[in-house]
Design a protein around this motif. Structure first.
Motif, PDB file in Angstrom:
ATOM      1  N   UNK A 185     -28.122 -10.268 -51.959  1.00  0.00           N
ATOM      2  CA  UNK A 185     -28.623 -11.536 -52.488  1.00  0.00           C
ATOM      3  C   UNK A 185     -30.066 -11.816 -52.060  1.00  0.00           C
ATOM      4  N   UNK A 186     -30.689 -10.824 -51.468  1.00  0.00           N
ATOM      5  CA  UNK A 186     -32.044 -11.026 -50.940  1.00  0.00           C
ATOM      6  C   UNK A 186     -33.030 -11.386 -52.055  1.00  0.00           C
ATOM      7  N   UNK A 187     -33.910 -12.351 -51.754  1.00  0.00           N
ATOM      8  CA  UNK A 187     -34.980 -12.743 -52.660  1.00  0.00           C
ATOM      9  C   UNK A 187     -36.277 -12.838 -51.880  1.00  0.00           C
ATOM     10  N   UNK A 188     -37.333 -12.286 -52.427  1.00  0.00           N
ATOM     11  CA  UNK A 188     -38.633 -12.356 -51.772  1.00  0.00           C
ATOM     12  C   UNK A 188     -39.159 -10.976 -51.439  1.00  0.00           C
ATOM     13  N   UNK A 189     -40.071 -10.929 -50.463  1.00  0.00           N
ATOM     14  CA  UNK A 189     -40.652  -9.678 -49.987  1.00  0.00           C
ATOM     15  C   UNK A 189     -40.438  -9.598 -48.490  1.00  0.00           C
ATOM     16  N   UNK A 190     -40.005  -8.447 -48.040  1.00  0.00           N
ATOM     17  CA  UNK A 190     -39.751  -8.257 -46.617  1.00  0.00           C
ATOM     18  C   UNK A 190     -40.133  -6.828 -46.245  1.00  0.00           C
ATOM     19  N   UNK A 191     -40.659  -6.642 -45.057  1.00  0.00           N
ATOM     20  CA  UNK A 191     -41.005  -5.296 -44.625  1.00  0.00           C
ATOM     21  C   UNK A 191     -41.308  -5.241 -43.150  1.00  0.00           C
ATOM     22  N   UNK A 192     -41.399  -4.037 -42.641  1.00  0.00           N
ATOM     23  CA  UNK A 192     -41.824  -3.865 -41.261  1.00  0.00           C
ATOM     24  C   UNK A 192     -42.457  -2.498 -41.096  1.00  0.00           C
ATOM     25  N   UNK A 193     -43.301  -2.385 -40.065  1.00  0.00           N
ATOM     26  CA  UNK A 193     -43.967  -1.139 -39.728  1.00  0.00           C
ATOM     27  C   UNK A 193     -44.056  -1.067 -38.212  1.00  0.00           C
ATOM     28  N   UNK A 194     -43.665   0.084 -37.647  1.00  0.00           N
ATOM     29  CA  UNK A 194     -43.687   0.221 -36.198  1.00  0.00           C
ATOM     30  C   UNK A 194     -43.996   1.661 -35.806  1.00  0.00           C
ATOM     31  N   UNK A 195     -44.465   1.825 -34.574  1.00  0.00           N
ATOM     32  CA  UNK A 195     -44.728   3.145 -34.024  1.00  0.00           C
ATOM     33  C   UNK A 195     -44.344   3.171 -32.563  1.00  0.00           C
TER      34      UNK A 195
END
Length: 1021
Positions: free
Chosen positions: A179-189
């Motif tokens: 049901x997710x709506x929108x923009x989501x993200x992640x970046x890691x090192x």
């Protein structure tokens, strides 16, 4: 019954829905969350993994542990398997650094509830089965769309009747956020403190409405990690092992002590660092009955000197023995673990990518249809076996070998010896470069519908149906393994009398067949030419790889319905769920072996010794083998399993609103399954849920859980060489062939599972929740292999069923013993004995608002705590409980070598103040036994060994984050994580006898990497 209406998908409503669902799930597992709810909001009906019946906030008698995805990411950023392995209810998970072999699933991430086997844990994705990632029917969770996982629910008992066979230990269900709506993200090192194991991870998700009735969701993610092959920078590795106590040996020789009796001189074995094998060296060791030619060690310049045994003495069992290296006690010797980190290294090189697409549409207010597509791929690369030439695989050096030192050749001539044995284990300086590469790719397509029924007898019922197709392609490449059809012929180098050049004896005798042979000098480490190495490994003509290609395919057709059967019952409505399904699992495995292209198991591709034809020195264990690659017997095979299932589940409220009985419910479930090849099997569950009063709830279940044989256990047979001692022939040893693996006649395993416990949420301490559950799983007909020697020994003890697995020659050919020599043993899977696993799980959580430093804004100040504790009371196996003479019973509870500690605790504390959050976690793994065994029994401390324990381990993790609200309603969160903050070393676990000799052992239970760091950012809009 709430209709299937689309929410407005606003961030506010989505936040409430997730919070409400999380609170409902948490109540099931005994975990409480305090959430502010919108006035007038209505909690929708949901289903939790503990039951197939949907109800609002329903309690279930089956224990369920639910962990939110964000909590898992905070516990261990990166791979899902790392964070889930920190939960105590998982024991001995198969992780990338523990899974490297040509017969299994190299580099996979497989869950293992209770430590009773990955194949006995049913893994679901959004309540649906997943196509297996290996022939053992295990599922690689690294291939899941991790960016879209909302939470993970774990049922730890009584799950087969509700969710299907194979759930012997329980069910792990990964719930997707569709049901997710929108923009989501992640970046890691991240990296380790030693500057190795560099890794990065990134993910991006997008969800949107298309018109009023359609919703689209897409997600991609990727992960990459550099491998760590050896122990560089980790000084805790000191090759601990066991050796014979010289004082004890002297006392035995003097007759003042007896074996296995308390001795004043001390125990039989002592634990010491820098223990190595006396069976081999990297440069080679001579083996001969002539003392002047025995135990001469080849040095890197090609000369020899006597092997120096430690003044600590030696200890031997079978064909392996041990000594103390020069750093401790003055002995010679080499250690393959120190050279390269052993088979598999510390962690492999890993790459993975995942993609997810979900589309649903409301056809009416009550009917929704959806389509889902999942793709996952992973690649792993790690060190594997080195070239092994000791024991039954020992090479031979002949007196006319062109590379033989002159003084050694002269000694052989003086003693009239034509050859000596050559015992070696090659290092990275020459042949020790073998590696495993594996590529896994999984694709899955699902189409289905969800509907609410209105009117008639089934008014208010919810109906689900779907069809799912999945395929996993596995490619395992075995690179640079020793070519046993070449290496021994190349070692047998002589001088060509025609021109004085060094050539292979076989090439001199038969240039047409062996003209390409390149003389190989292994007398001393690092002396072989690159051309000879390339020939011996098959690099010169591209025949240095053997490939296992397996395609697994799964079809699932499933239909289920649930709702209320009768509303007028005084204590509440009677609810039920029913369903039926069909599943087909199929595997096709094909081997590409350049030494045997048809992969014919009857073919003879390794030459048989024939000195007249210039062929000699090939160990008997390899002669006539069907593959030219050392220790690789994988075969072509195809298998298919069809499963028809039907189930029903009922919830009956019995009593309500009485003194000490606020609510009392009974549940029951039954499942019929018909397996092709295994027949019909039933599973069932009965449970009770007793809400004593608002604060206290009691629950218990009893169930019958089942598991049928996997594709591998039923169809995958391989032929290999073996050896053993024959008590029917006076303990005589001989070599023979064995058939291992698949047995199409095995019956399903059957387990009787009991769970019982309570949930306590005291009203006088707001925010506190406690739960405790006892479990006991008793399995009969365990599907396992005995091993060739055990089969022989149990036959001698009177087990006629095991005698049927032994083939012998004509007894008339050898009348001395009255029985013929063993020519073959069927070491296939059997239904063996009984296994019992029992223990206790405890969970606790607490959350409260505080005022210590004042609010930083955006939510005030709070403190929350959550802990998980598991106690393993028993993990025992009886191989043959019906026959006391042949039965062997082993209880592995507390066996650290088997990654089965008795106590395991994970506790975390979170402090939040507006945008700032600090998370600290402590992990405890109890001490236990090392399980060094003598004659199959744990060594007794003080008598047989000085120390057979492994100390407890404590690990501390820290996570700090800062969240920044964005003007458009989104947020950016920056975080930094330190795993093993105090750089705790793994406890010393001395090795006894492993495949390569004795050395310090490492496992997946303890942290072997040390302190490591991850930094990254999350964003959502």
């Amino acid at each position: 019954m709430t209709k299937l209406e689309k929410s407005n998908k606003s961030n506010k409503s989505r936040h409430f829905l997730i919070s409400a669902l999380t609170a409902a799930i948490a109540s099931v597992s005994g975990i409480s969350y305090t959430q502010a709810q919108d006035e007038g909001s209505e909690l929708q009906e949901i289903s939790v993994t503990g039951s197939r019946i949907r109800a609002t906030g329903m309690n279930t008698p089956t224990p369920v542990t639910a962990v939110d995805a964000s909590e898992l990411a905070t516990m261990a950023p990166g791979n899902l398997i790392e964070s889930l392995s920190q939960l105590p209810l998982f024991l001995n998970n198969a992780q990338p650094q523990t899974q490297f072999n040509f017969a299994g699933s190299a580099g996979a991430s497989n869950l293992n509830l209770r430590g009773i086997g990955t194949q006995r844990t049913l893994v679901l994705l959004d309540g649906r089965r997943v196509v297996p990632s290996s022939r053992t029917n295990t599922v690689d969770i690294a291939l899941f769309p991790d960016a879209m996982i909302r939470r993970v629910e774990t049922v730890t008992g009584g799950a087969s009747a509700a969710y299907g066979t194979d759930a012997m230990a329980g069910v792990v269900n990964f719930i997707l956020d569709t049901e997710f709506t929108g923009i989501d993200g992640h970046l890691q090192g991240g990296t380790t403190q030693r500057g190795d194991g560099e890794n990065w991870e990134g993910a991006f998700s997008f969800g949107t409405d298309i018109g009023e009735d359609t919703h689209l969701l897409m997600s991609v993610s990727g992960f990459q990690q550099n491998g760590i092959d050896g122990y560089q920078g980790r000084d805790w590795f000191q090759s601990y092992g066991t050796v014979t106590n010289p004082a004890w040996q002297s006392a035995i020789n003097a007759g003042t002590c007896q074996i296995n009796v308390q001795c004043a001189a001390g125990p039989q074995l002592i634990t010491a660092p820098n223990v190595v094998s006396t069976q081999y060296t990297f440069g080679g060791l001579t083996v001969s009955p002539v003392p002047a030619l025995n135990n001469l060690q080849f040095l890197s310049d090609g000369t020899v000197k006597p092997f120096q045994f430690s003044n600590m003495g030696t200890q031997g069992q079978g064909q392996l023995s041990q000594s103390i290296a020069p750093q401790f006690g003055g002995g010679s010797g080499d250690n393959i673990e120190a050279d390269r980190g052993g088979e598999g290294g510390l962690i492999p090189e890993i790459e993975r990518a995942n993609a997810f697409v979900y589309l649903d549409r409301d056809l009416t207010d009550d009917v929704n249809v959806y389509f889902q597509s999942i793709f996952g791929s992973s690649k792993t690369n790690s060190p594997a076996f080195t070239s092994l030439m000791f024991g039954p695989w020992q090479a031979t050096l002949f007196a006319d070998n062109a590379f033989l030192p002159d003084n050694l050749r002269q000694t052989m001539v003086d003693n009239g010896v034509e050859s000596v044995g050559f015992s070696s284990l090659r290092s990275t300086a020459d042949l020790g470069q073998a590696r495993f590469e594996q590529e896994n790719s999984t694709m899955s397509y699902t189409t289905g519908f969800k509907a609410d029924l209105n009117g008639g007898f089934l008014d208010g019922w919810h109906v689900d149906g779907y069809y799912q197709w999945g395929r996993t392609e596995v490619r395992i490449r075995q690179l640079d393994f020793a070519r046993v059809d070449r290496i021994f012929l190349a070692m047998d180098a002589v001088v060509d009398p025609a021109n004085g050049s060094v050539v292979c004896r076989a090439a001199l005798a038969n240039p047409d067949q062996f003209g390409g042979c390149v003389p190989l000098n292994l007398m001393g480490e690092g002396r072989a030419s690159q051309e000879a190495i390339d020939y011996a490994l098959g690099r010169n003509d591209g025949t240095n790889r053997k490939v296992q290609a397996a395609n697994l395919e799964q079809h699932v057709l499933d239909f289920s319905a649930n709702g209320e059967l009768y509303e007028g019952w005084g204590a509440g409505a009677i609810s039920a769920a029913i369903g039926a399904s069909y599943r087909r699992d199929r595997i096709q495995q094909r081997i590409t072996d350049p030494t045997n292209l048809p992969n014919d198991p009857t073919a003879s591709v390794v030459p048989v010794n024939n000195p007249a034809a210039g062929i000699q020195g090939i160990p008997g264990a390899f002669q006539g083998g069907s593959s030219g690659f050392q220790f690789s017997g994988a075969q072509n095979f195809t298998g298919r399993i069809n499963v028809y299932e039907a189930f029903t589940e009922v919830l009956v409220p019995v009593v309500s609103d009485m003194p000490f009985v606020q609510q009392f419910n009974l549940t029951g479930a039954g499942r019929w399954a018909d397996y092709s090849g295994s027949g019909t099997v039933w599973s069932y569950k009965f449970g009770q849920d007793w809400q004593v009063y608002d604060d206290l709830r009691l629950r218990s279940t009893i169930s019958r859980d089942v598991r049928a044989g996997s594709l591998s256990e039923r169809f995958d047979q391989q032929g290999q060489g073996a050896s053993g001692t024959d008590p029917f022939r006076g303990g005589q040893s001989n070599a023979f062939g064995q058939t291992i693996g698949g047995n199409p006649n095995i019956d399903p395993e059957k387990a009787l599972t009991f769970t019982g416990g309570f949930v306590y949420q005291p009203s006088y301490i707001e925010g506190l929740s406690l739960s405790a559950d006892f479990y006991r799983i008793r399995t009969k007909g365990l599907i396992a292999q005995l091993g060739t020697q055990t089969i022989i020994d149990q036959c001698f003890a009177g087990a006629e069923n095991q005698c049927a697995n032994i083939t012998r020659g004509n007894p008339a050919d050898d009348p001395e013993f009255g029985v013929g020599v063993i020519t073959g043993v069927f070491n296939g899977f059997q239904n063996l004995g009984r296994a019992v696993v029992a223990g206790i799980d405890i969970e606790a959580s607490y959350r409260t608002d505080i005022n210590l430093f004042g609010s930083l804004g955006g939510g005030g100040e709070s403190l929350s705590f959550r802990s998980f504790y598991s106690y393993l009371d028993r993990n025992s196996i009886d191989s043959d409980p019906t026959n006391a003479a042949s039965n062997t019973k082993i209880d592995n509870a507390g066996n650290i070598a088997g990654s089965l500690p008795r106590h395991k605790i994970t506790g975390n504390l979170t402090y939040s103040n507006g945008p700032f959050s600090a998370f600290i976690q402590e992990r405890y793994i109890s001490s236990g036994k090392n399980s060094i065994r003598i004659n199959g029994v744990d060594a007794v401390e003080g008598i047989q060994i000085d120390d057979n324990k492994v100390r407890a381990a404590y690990y501390t993790d820290l996570n700090l984050s800062w969240t920044m609200d964005q003007p458009n309603g989104g947020e950016i969160r920056l975080y930094a994580n330190v795993t093993n903050l105090l750089d705790e070393n793994p406890p010393i676990r001395a090795g006894f006898f492993n495949f390569f000799g004795a050395s310090q052992q490492v496992d997946a239970l303890h942290d072997v990497l040390g302190r490591r760091f991850v930094a990254g950012m999350n964003f959502s809009f």
